[in-house]
Design an enzyme around this catalytic site. Structure first.
Site, PDB file in Angstrom:
ATOM      1  N   LYS A   1       0.830  -1.205   0.000  1.00  0.00           N
ATOM      2  CA  LYS A   1       0.000   0.000   0.000  1.00  0.00           C
ATOM      3  C   LYS A   1       0.872   1.266   0.000  1.00  0.00           C
ATOM      4  O   LYS A   1       2.086   1.192   0.210  1.00  0.00           O
ATOM      5  CB  LYS A   1      -0.919  -0.033   1.232  1.00  0.00           C
ATOM      6  CG  LYS A   1      -1.930  -1.203   1.222  1.00  0.00           C
ATOM      7  CD  LYS A   1      -2.918  -1.113   2.395  1.00  0.00           C
ATOM      8  CE  LYS A   1      -3.942  -2.232   2.368  1.00  0.00           C
ATOM      9  NZ  LYS A   1      -4.995  -2.055   3.417  1.00  0.00           N
TER      10      LYS A   1
ATOM     11  N   TYR B   1     -12.329  -2.088  -4.036  1.00  0.00           N
ATOM     12  CA  TYR B   1     -12.861  -2.353  -2.682  1.00  0.00           C
ATOM     13  C   TYR B   1     -14.388  -2.293  -2.635  1.00  0.00           C
ATOM     14  O   TYR B   1     -14.959  -2.058  -1.569  1.00  0.00           O
ATOM     15  CB  TYR B   1     -12.264  -1.362  -1.677  1.00  0.00           C
ATOM     16  CG  TYR B   1     -10.860  -1.728  -1.212  1.00  0.00           C
ATOM     17  CD1 TYR B   1     -10.640  -2.842  -0.398  1.00  0.00           C
ATOM     18  CD2 TYR B   1      -9.761  -0.958  -1.564  1.00  0.00           C
ATOM     19  CE1 TYR B   1      -9.366  -3.175   0.046  1.00  0.00           C
ATOM     20  CE2 TYR B   1      -8.473  -1.288  -1.125  1.00  0.00           C
ATOM     21  CZ  TYR B   1      -8.290  -2.402  -0.317  1.00  0.00           C
ATOM     22  OH  TYR B   1      -7.034  -2.734   0.136  1.00  0.00           O
TER      23      TYR B   1
ATOM     24  N   PHE C   1     -15.788   2.916   6.730  1.00  0.00           N
ATOM     25  CA  PHE C   1     -14.416   3.311   6.396  1.00  0.00           C
ATOM     26  C   PHE C   1     -14.134   3.322   4.886  1.00  0.00           C
ATOM     27  O   PHE C   1     -13.013   3.581   4.467  1.00  0.00           O
ATOM     28  CB  PHE C   1     -13.409   2.400   7.106  1.00  0.00           C
ATOM     29  CG  PHE C   1     -13.583   0.921   6.838  1.00  0.00           C
ATOM     30  CD1 PHE C   1     -13.055   0.336   5.694  1.00  0.00           C
ATOM     31  CD2 PHE C   1     -14.283   0.115   7.733  1.00  0.00           C
ATOM     32  CE1 PHE C   1     -13.214  -1.023   5.439  1.00  0.00           C
ATOM     33  CE2 PHE C   1     -14.442  -1.250   7.492  1.00  0.00           C
ATOM     34  CZ  PHE C   1     -13.904  -1.811   6.330  1.00  0.00           C
TER      35      PHE C   1
ATOM     36  N   ARG D   1      -1.900 -14.522   3.983  1.00  0.00           N
ATOM     37  CA  ARG D   1      -2.679 -13.882   5.059  1.00  0.00           C
ATOM     38  C   ARG D   1      -1.962 -14.032   6.399  1.00  0.00           C
ATOM     39  O   ARG D   1      -1.944 -13.110   7.211  1.00  0.00           O
ATOM     40  CB  ARG D   1      -4.092 -14.494   5.149  1.00  0.00           C
ATOM     41  CG  ARG D   1      -4.989 -14.295   3.927  1.00  0.00           C
ATOM     42  CD  ARG D   1      -5.472 -12.899   3.731  1.00  0.00           C
ATOM     43  NE  ARG D   1      -6.123 -12.328   4.892  1.00  0.00           N
ATOM     44  CZ  ARG D   1      -6.789 -11.161   4.883  1.00  0.00           C
ATOM     45  NH1 ARG D   1      -6.899 -10.464   3.751  1.00  0.00           N
ATOM     46  NH2 ARG D   1      -7.333 -10.689   5.964  1.00  0.00           N
TER      47      ARG D   1
ATOM     48  N   THR E   1      -5.584  -7.523  10.532  1.00  0.00           N
ATOM     49  CA  THR E   1      -5.877  -6.257   9.848  1.00  0.00           C
ATOM     50  C   THR E   1      -5.369  -5.056  10.630  1.00  0.00           C
ATOM     51  O   THR E   1      -4.797  -4.125  10.059  1.00  0.00           O
ATOM     52  CB  THR E   1      -7.403  -6.139   9.618  1.00  0.00           C
ATOM     53  OG1 THR E   1      -7.846  -7.300   8.904  1.00  0.00           O
ATOM     54  CG2 THR E   1      -7.742  -4.903   8.820  1.00  0.00           C
TER      55      THR E   1
ATOM     56  N   ARG F   1       2.482  -6.790   9.011  1.00  0.00           N
ATOM     57  CA  ARG F   1       1.743  -5.664   9.589  1.00  0.00           C
ATOM     58  C   ARG F   1       2.293  -5.299  10.970  1.00  0.00           C
ATOM     59  O   ARG F   1       2.306  -4.121  11.346  1.00  0.00           O
ATOM     60  CB  ARG F   1       0.247  -5.984   9.627  1.00  0.00           C
ATOM     61  CG  ARG F   1      -0.385  -5.829   8.233  1.00  0.00           C
ATOM     62  CD  ARG F   1      -1.778  -6.364   8.168  1.00  0.00           C
ATOM     63  NE  ARG F   1      -2.489  -5.901   6.967  1.00  0.00           N
ATOM     64  CZ  ARG F   1      -3.654  -6.377   6.572  1.00  0.00           C
ATOM     65  NH1 ARG F   1      -4.263  -7.322   7.272  1.00  0.00           N
ATOM     66  NH2 ARG F   1      -4.226  -5.907   5.480  1.00  0.00           N
TER      67      ARG F   1
ATOM     68  N   ASN G   1      -1.824  -0.082   7.010  1.00  0.00           N
ATOM     69  CA  ASN G   1      -1.437  -1.432   7.434  1.00  0.00           C
ATOM     70  C   ASN G   1      -0.645  -2.168   6.349  1.00  0.00           C
ATOM     71  O   ASN G   1      -0.607  -3.380   6.292  1.00  0.00           O
ATOM     72  CB  ASN G   1      -2.641  -2.232   7.937  1.00  0.00           C
ATOM     73  CG  ASN G   1      -3.685  -2.465   6.853  1.00  0.00           C
ATOM     74  OD1 ASN G   1      -3.521  -2.025   5.717  1.00  0.00           O
ATOM     75  ND2 ASN G   1      -4.747  -3.163   7.198  1.00  0.00           N
TER      76      ASN G   1
ATOM     77  N   HIS H   1      -2.067  -5.520   1.347  1.00  0.00           N
ATOM     78  CA  HIS H   1      -3.350  -6.164   1.066  1.00  0.00           C
ATOM     79  C   HIS H   1      -3.075  -7.578   0.603  1.00  0.00           C
ATOM     80  O   HIS H   1      -2.077  -7.824  -0.077  1.00  0.00           O
ATOM     81  CB  HIS H   1      -4.104  -5.418  -0.051  1.00  0.00           C
ATOM     82  CG  HIS H   1      -5.263  -6.206  -0.595  1.00  0.00           C
ATOM     83  ND1 HIS H   1      -6.508  -6.159  -0.015  1.00  0.00           N
ATOM     84  CD2 HIS H   1      -5.342  -7.103  -1.610  1.00  0.00           C
ATOM     85  CE1 HIS H   1      -7.312  -6.994  -0.674  1.00  0.00           C
ATOM     86  NE2 HIS H   1      -6.624  -7.575  -1.644  1.00  0.00           N
TER      87      HIS H   1
ATOM     88  N   GLU I   1      -9.003 -10.394  -8.215  1.00  0.00           N
ATOM     89  CA  GLU I   1      -8.074  -9.307  -7.895  1.00  0.00           C
ATOM     90  C   GLU I   1      -6.828  -9.364  -8.772  1.00  0.00           C
ATOM     91  O   GLU I   1      -6.300  -8.329  -9.165  1.00  0.00           O
ATOM     92  CB  GLU I   1      -7.698  -9.371  -6.412  1.00  0.00           C
ATOM     93  CG  GLU I   1      -8.886  -9.032  -5.518  1.00  0.00           C
ATOM     94  CD  GLU I   1      -8.554  -9.077  -4.031  1.00  0.00           C
ATOM     95  OE1 GLU I   1      -9.444  -8.737  -3.231  1.00  0.00           O
ATOM     96  OE2 GLU I   1      -7.411  -9.455  -3.670  1.00  0.00           O
TER      97      GLU I   1
HETATM   98  P1  IDP Z   1      -7.904  -7.115   5.303  1.00  0.00           P
HETATM   99  O1  IDP Z   1      -7.108  -6.077   4.552  1.00  0.00           O
HETATM  100  O2  IDP Z   1      -7.151  -7.645   6.487  1.00  0.00           O
HETATM  101  O3  IDP Z   1      -8.454  -8.195   4.394  1.00  0.00           O
HETATM  102  P2  IDP Z   1     -10.618  -6.005   5.322  1.00  0.00           P
HETATM  103  O4  IDP Z   1     -11.628  -6.292   6.363  1.00  0.00           O
HETATM  104  O5  IDP Z   1     -10.789  -6.668   3.966  1.00  0.00           O
HETATM  105  O6  IDP Z   1      -9.162  -6.341   5.935  1.00  0.00           O
HETATM  106  O7  IDP Z   1     -10.575  -4.435   5.121  1.00  0.00           O
HETATM  107  C1  IDP Z   1      -9.884  -3.846   4.044  1.00  0.00           C
HETATM  108  C2  IDP Z   1      -9.042  -2.699   4.566  1.00  0.00           C
HETATM  109  O8  IDP Z   1      -9.903  -1.691   5.087  1.00  0.00           O
HETATM  110  C3  IDP Z   1      -8.109  -3.057   5.730  1.00  0.00           C
HETATM  111  O9  IDP Z   1      -6.865  -3.565   5.308  1.00  0.00           O
HETATM  112  C4  IDP Z   1      -7.973  -1.751   6.465  1.00  0.00           C
HETATM  113  O10 IDP Z   1      -6.938  -0.945   5.893  1.00  0.00           O
HETATM  114  C5  IDP Z   1      -9.309  -1.083   6.227  1.00  0.00           C
HETATM  115  N1  IDP Z   1     -10.190  -1.293   7.380  1.00  0.00           N
HETATM  116  C6  IDP Z   1     -10.776  -2.444   7.773  1.00  0.00           C
HETATM  117  N2  IDP Z   1     -11.527  -2.283   8.873  1.00  0.00           N
HETATM  118  C7  IDP Z   1     -11.421  -0.968   9.175  1.00  0.00           C
HETATM  119  C8  IDP Z   1     -11.993  -0.170  10.230  1.00  0.00           C
HETATM  120  O11 IDP Z   1     -12.748  -0.632  11.099  1.00  0.00           O
HETATM  121  N3  IDP Z   1     -11.633   1.155  10.215  1.00  0.00           N
HETATM  122  C9  IDP Z   1     -10.802   1.691   9.281  1.00  0.00           C
HETATM  123  N4  IDP Z   1     -10.249   0.971   8.282  1.00  0.00           N
HETATM  124  C10 IDP Z   1     -10.563  -0.350   8.240  1.00  0.00           C
HETATM  125 MG    MG Z   2      -9.840  -8.099   2.858  1.00  0.00          MG
END
Ligand code: IDP
Ligand code: MG
Length: 141
Positions: free
Chosen positions: A10, A50, A58, A86, A92, A103, A113, A116, A127
């Site tokens: 990212k 997304y 968010f 993963r 996350t 991370r 973070n 992805h 993707e």
């Molecule tokens: P992942 O990247 O671990 O798969 P996802 O739930 O798919 O997590 O969410 C995508 C991205 O959205 C996350 O990597 C994170 O940067 C952001 N994100 C997820 N949950 C939140 C939240 O509660 N607040 C702010 N950003 C979030």
């Molecule tokens: Mg995800």
């Protein structure tokens, strides 16, 4: 099972100059990069990528952040690549990520973070084709 997954370093990871370190970890863990490219998403492209999160609070921040600077996208191939990637990424929220994960090492916050990773075979396929053409994925045979 031999699988492919999509990884994105990212904008925060590119800015922090940890691209090389992250790719080294992929190679070391036999998550073999079979295609790599740098790009920058428009806000619209980030929203498309997304789309699954479009109703989450968010979504706006996430897609603004993901279009805020250059990213590096990789198609990784290896045994159980989706889950193993993963695991290497970690939770996350970097605060909750285990020791030794990307991370934990490089993530600063839920938004920043660093990486992805696809979460399932269907999303991995979608993707990867979001960023790469079929002919980009055949270099390694
Ligand atoms: P992942 O990247 O671990 O798969 P996802 O739930 O798919 O997590 O969410 C995508 C991205 O959205 C996350 O990597 C994170 O940067 C952001 N994100 C997820 N949950 C939140 C939240 O509660 N607040 C702010 N950003 C979030
Ligand atoms: Mg995800």
């Amino acid at each position: 099972m031999l699988e492919r997954t999509l990884a994105i370093i990212k904008p925060d990871g590119v800015k922090a100059k940890v691209v090389g370190e992250i790719i080294r970890r992929y190679e070391q863990d036999s998550l073999n990069p079979i295609a790599i490219r740098s790009t920058r998403l428009t806000k619209e492209q980030a929203e498309k990528f997304y789309y699954i999160h479009r109703e989450r609070p968010f979504y706006g921040d996430l897609t603004s952040f993901m279009s805020s600077g250059p990213i590096v996208v990789l198609a990784l191939e290896g045994e159980n690549a989706i889950l193993r990637h993963r695991d290497l990424m970690g939770a996350t929220n970097p605060v909750e990520a285990a020791e030794g994960t990307l991370r934990k090492a490089f993530g600063a916050s839920l938004d920043c973070n660093v990486v992805h990773g696809s979460d399932a075979p269907e999303t991995a396929l979608e993707e990867i084709s979001f960023f790469f053409k079929d002919e980009d994925l055949t270099l390694f045979g």
